[in-house]
Design a protein around this motif. Structure first.
Motif, mmCIF file in Angstrom:
data_model
loop_
_atom_site.group_PDB
_atom_site.id
_atom_site.type_symbol
_atom_site.label_atom_id
_atom_site.label_comp_id
_atom_site.label_asym_id
_atom_site.label_seq_id
_atom_site.Cartn_x
_atom_site.Cartn_y
_atom_site.Cartn_z
ATOM 1 N N GLN A 41 0.636 -0.960 0.343
ATOM 2 C CA GLN A 41 -0.306 0.157 0.338
ATOM 3 C C GLN A 41 1.260 1.739 0.092
ATOM 4 O O GLN A 41 1.124 2.548 -0.812
ATOM 5 C CB GLN A 41 -0.731 -0.501 1.137
ATOM 6 N N LYS A 42 1.733 1.613 1.250
ATOM 7 C CA LYS A 42 2.672 2.325 0.732
ATOM 8 C C LYS A 42 3.475 3.133 0.013
ATOM 9 O O LYS A 42 4.322 3.856 -0.172
ATOM 10 C CB LYS A 42 3.288 2.459 2.527
ATOM 11 N N SER A 43 4.594 1.586 -0.490
ATOM 12 C CA SER A 43 5.468 1.473 -1.323
ATOM 13 C C SER A 43 5.752 1.000 -2.347
ATOM 14 O O SER A 43 6.388 1.224 -3.289
ATOM 15 C CB SER A 43 7.249 1.428 -0.859
ATOM 16 N N GLY A 44 5.058 0.033 -2.459
ATOM 17 C CA GLY A 44 4.879 -0.786 -3.843
ATOM 18 C C GLY A 44 6.179 -1.646 -3.990
ATOM 19 O O GLY A 44 6.180 -2.410 -5.438
ATOM 20 N N ILE A 45 6.482 -1.808 -3.213
ATOM 21 C CA ILE A 45 8.136 -2.575 -3.579
ATOM 22 C C ILE A 45 8.675 -3.454 -2.143
ATOM 23 O O ILE A 45 8.648 -2.932 -0.738
ATOM 24 C CB ILE A 45 8.770 -2.070 -3.801
ATOM 25 N N PHE A 46 9.308 -4.548 -1.580
ATOM 26 C CA PHE A 46 9.507 -4.657 -0.348
ATOM 27 C C PHE A 46 10.381 -5.872 -0.734
ATOM 28 O O PHE A 46 10.325 -7.025 -2.194
ATOM 29 C CB PHE A 46 8.467 -5.214 0.798
ATOM 30 N N HIS A 47 11.028 -6.648 0.063
ATOM 31 C CA HIS A 47 12.536 -7.451 0.549
ATOM 32 C C HIS A 47 11.902 -8.593 0.793
ATOM 33 O O HIS A 47 10.906 -8.530 2.072
ATOM 34 C CB HIS A 47 14.088 -6.620 1.290
ATOM 35 N N VAL A 48 12.264 -9.998 0.958
ATOM 36 C CA VAL A 48 11.990 -10.852 1.767
ATOM 37 C C VAL A 48 13.208 -11.858 1.488
ATOM 38 O O VAL A 48 14.036 -11.865 0.797
ATOM 39 C CB VAL A 48 10.597 -11.910 0.374
ATOM 40 N N ILE A 49 13.389 -12.461 2.597
ATOM 41 C CA ILE A 49 14.415 -12.934 3.144
ATOM 42 C C ILE A 49 13.598 -14.362 3.367
ATOM 43 O O ILE A 49 12.236 -15.009 4.130
ATOM 44 C CB ILE A 49 15.269 -12.125 4.322
ATOM 45 N N ASN A 50 14.576 -15.550 3.732
ATOM 46 C CA ASN A 50 14.266 -16.405 4.259
ATOM 47 C C ASN A 50 12.965 -16.901 3.339
ATOM 48 O O ASN A 50 11.566 -17.624 4.030
ATOM 49 C CB ASN A 50 14.018 -16.755 5.499
ATOM 50 N N HIS A 51 13.416 -17.241 1.705
ATOM 51 C CA HIS A 51 12.457 -17.404 0.728
ATOM 52 C C HIS A 51 12.212 -19.372 1.162
ATOM 53 O O HIS A 51 11.059 -19.448 0.044
ATOM 54 C CB HIS A 51 12.220 -16.433 -0.122
ATOM 55 N N GLY A 52 13.337 -19.900 1.245
ATOM 56 C CA GLY A 52 13.011 -21.134 1.447
ATOM 57 C C GLY A 52 13.789 -21.763 -0.336
ATOM 58 O O GLY A 52 14.407 -22.274 -0.548
ATOM 59 N N ILE A 53 14.848 -20.421 -1.283
ATOM 60 C CA ILE A 53 15.791 -20.735 -2.352
ATOM 61 C C ILE A 53 16.967 -20.922 -1.628
ATOM 62 O O ILE A 53 17.416 -19.499 -1.564
ATOM 63 C CB ILE A 53 15.248 -19.702 -3.485
ATOM 64 N N LYS A 253 -0.371 0.415 -4.879
ATOM 65 C CA LYS A 253 0.408 0.738 -6.648
ATOM 66 C C LYS A 253 1.184 0.510 -7.094
ATOM 67 O O LYS A 253 2.312 -0.075 -6.534
ATOM 68 C CB LYS A 253 0.207 2.416 -5.671
ATOM 69 N N SER A 254 1.606 0.324 -8.045
ATOM 70 C CA SER A 254 2.744 -0.793 -8.823
ATOM 71 C C SER A 254 3.551 0.682 -8.703
ATOM 72 O O SER A 254 3.930 1.850 -8.578
ATOM 73 C CB SER A 254 1.979 -0.830 -10.472
ATOM 74 N N VAL A 255 4.919 0.097 -8.752
ATOM 75 C CA VAL A 255 6.020 0.937 -8.645
ATOM 76 C C VAL A 255 6.612 1.899 -9.452
ATOM 77 O O VAL A 255 7.223 0.662 -10.799
ATOM 78 C CB VAL A 255 6.714 0.271 -7.308
ATOM 79 N N MET A 256 6.972 3.104 -9.525
ATOM 80 C CA MET A 256 7.689 3.245 -10.767
ATOM 81 C C MET A 256 9.206 2.971 -10.592
ATOM 82 O O MET A 256 9.694 3.747 -9.208
ATOM 83 C CB MET A 256 7.962 4.732 -11.569
ATOM 84 N N HIS A 257 10.317 2.535 -11.066
ATOM 85 C CA HIS A 257 11.637 2.683 -11.174
ATOM 86 C C HIS A 257 12.581 2.314 -12.350
ATOM 87 O O HIS A 257 11.606 2.280 -13.626
ATOM 88 C CB HIS A 257 11.330 1.270 -10.009
#
Length: 327
Positions: A41-53, A253-257
């Protein structure tokens, strides 16, 4: 002075521990779902850790793609011919040069492959290097599992966990994997920079792996471009795509990058972006529950293929603007 020169700080991007999604503690799991909701909702992006890959799977995917881009052009000829002239080709190799930041010309090499269902596309992938199909096959399947897990959590964060047909459609839907190679800026003309111009991603979610800095995010709160923070080794970035903005009726919101490889960089930057959505022809519409909740439908219905046509034909940096319904 252009906007890019104004970048002076790093974007604050949430880091989410996905191992807690599997927790037997319902309170821990609900906290992760809340974190995902706030990030989308706020940034449209996040990091993920301990994802299993595993790191091994990640390193093998990067290595085999480096080896592909290092091949002589003659050995890429079959890929060049196969994808020539068709933007929807299941396999395509191309060099993109696009204008951004006024007169800047940004360049990157891209190898794009369809990856779901993998049995349908695997024989079309590059034959060289000899282990490309094996190692990228393993990587894409692992990322596909991660995508399913993330989408399920995102649906829960929107209180759409009961809409199982959405998760089923996502599970059998599109996975498009684009490996971007940004060679050292010193290898070519100084008037050509290595990068990708400002854009949003067309799908529901994107799972991004990158080897070095260069990713920049447009902060929707102050309108400034900010560099993405350095990732923990083996972590991924997850982007909200245009079709998730549609599905969520604008809650997310989709994030502009963009990518601008620093001129001081001497190493080759690589990224592997895995785009996930429903089938290319499936129509995505704002979820009925969310429309009823707000009392207004904010977006027109659209498929991934239709959205991509907007990108290809009209060059929208943010094509979803064409889908907004005038209030």
């Amino acid at each position: 002075m252009n906007d890019h020169n104004l970048i002076h700080q790093s974007m604050n991007v949430p880091v989410i521990d996905l191992s807690l999604l599997l927790s037997q503690d319902s309170q821990e799991k609900s906290l992760v779902i809340k974190e995902i909701h706030e990030a989308c909702q706020k940034s449209g992006i996040f990091h993920v850790i301990n994802h299993g890959i595993s790191q091994e799977v990640i390193e093998e995917a990067l290595e085999v793609n480096r080896n592909f881009f290092d091949l002589p052009d003659i050995m890429k000829k079959d890929i060049l011919e196969f994808g020539s002239g068709d933007p929807f080709s299941p396999v395509k190799f191309a060099t993109f040069k696009q204008r951004a930041h006024g007169s800047d010309l940004l360049q990157r090499d891209v190898l794009r492959i369809n990856a779901n269902p993998i049995d349908e596309f695997l024989d079309l992938w590059p034959k060289n290097p000899a282990d490309y199909r094996e190692k990228m096959g393993r990587y894409t399947q692992e990322v596909r599992k991660l995508g399913n897990q993330l989408f399920e959590a995102i649906m829960e964060s929107l209180n759409l966990g009961g809409a199982t047909h959405l998760q089923e459609n996502f599970g059998k839907g599109m996975q498009l994997v684009a490996t971007n190679c940004y060679n050292s800026p010193h290898q070519e003309s100084p008037s050509i920079k290595k990068g990708t111009p400002p854009h949003t991603d067309f799908g529901l979610i994107t799972i991004l792996l990158q080897t070095s800095p260069g990713l920049e995010i447009l902060d929707s709160f102050d309108g400034k471009w900010k560099s993405a923070p350095k990732l923990e080794e083996g972590s991924f970035q997850v982007f909200v795509g245009d079709l998730l903005e549609v599905l969520s009726n604008g809650k997310y919101k989709s994030v502009m990058h963009q990518v601008i490889v620093p001129s001081s960089t001497t190493e080759t930057r690589m990224s592997i972006a895995s785009f996930h959505s429903f089938d290319m022809d499936d129509i995505v519409e704002p979820a009925i529950n969310l429309v009823e909740e707000e009392g207004v439908k904010r977006y027109k219905d659209c498929s991934a293929k239709e959205l991509l046509k907007l990108v290809f034909s009209r060059g929208f940096a943010r094509p979803i603007e064409a889908l907004k319904i005038e209030m």
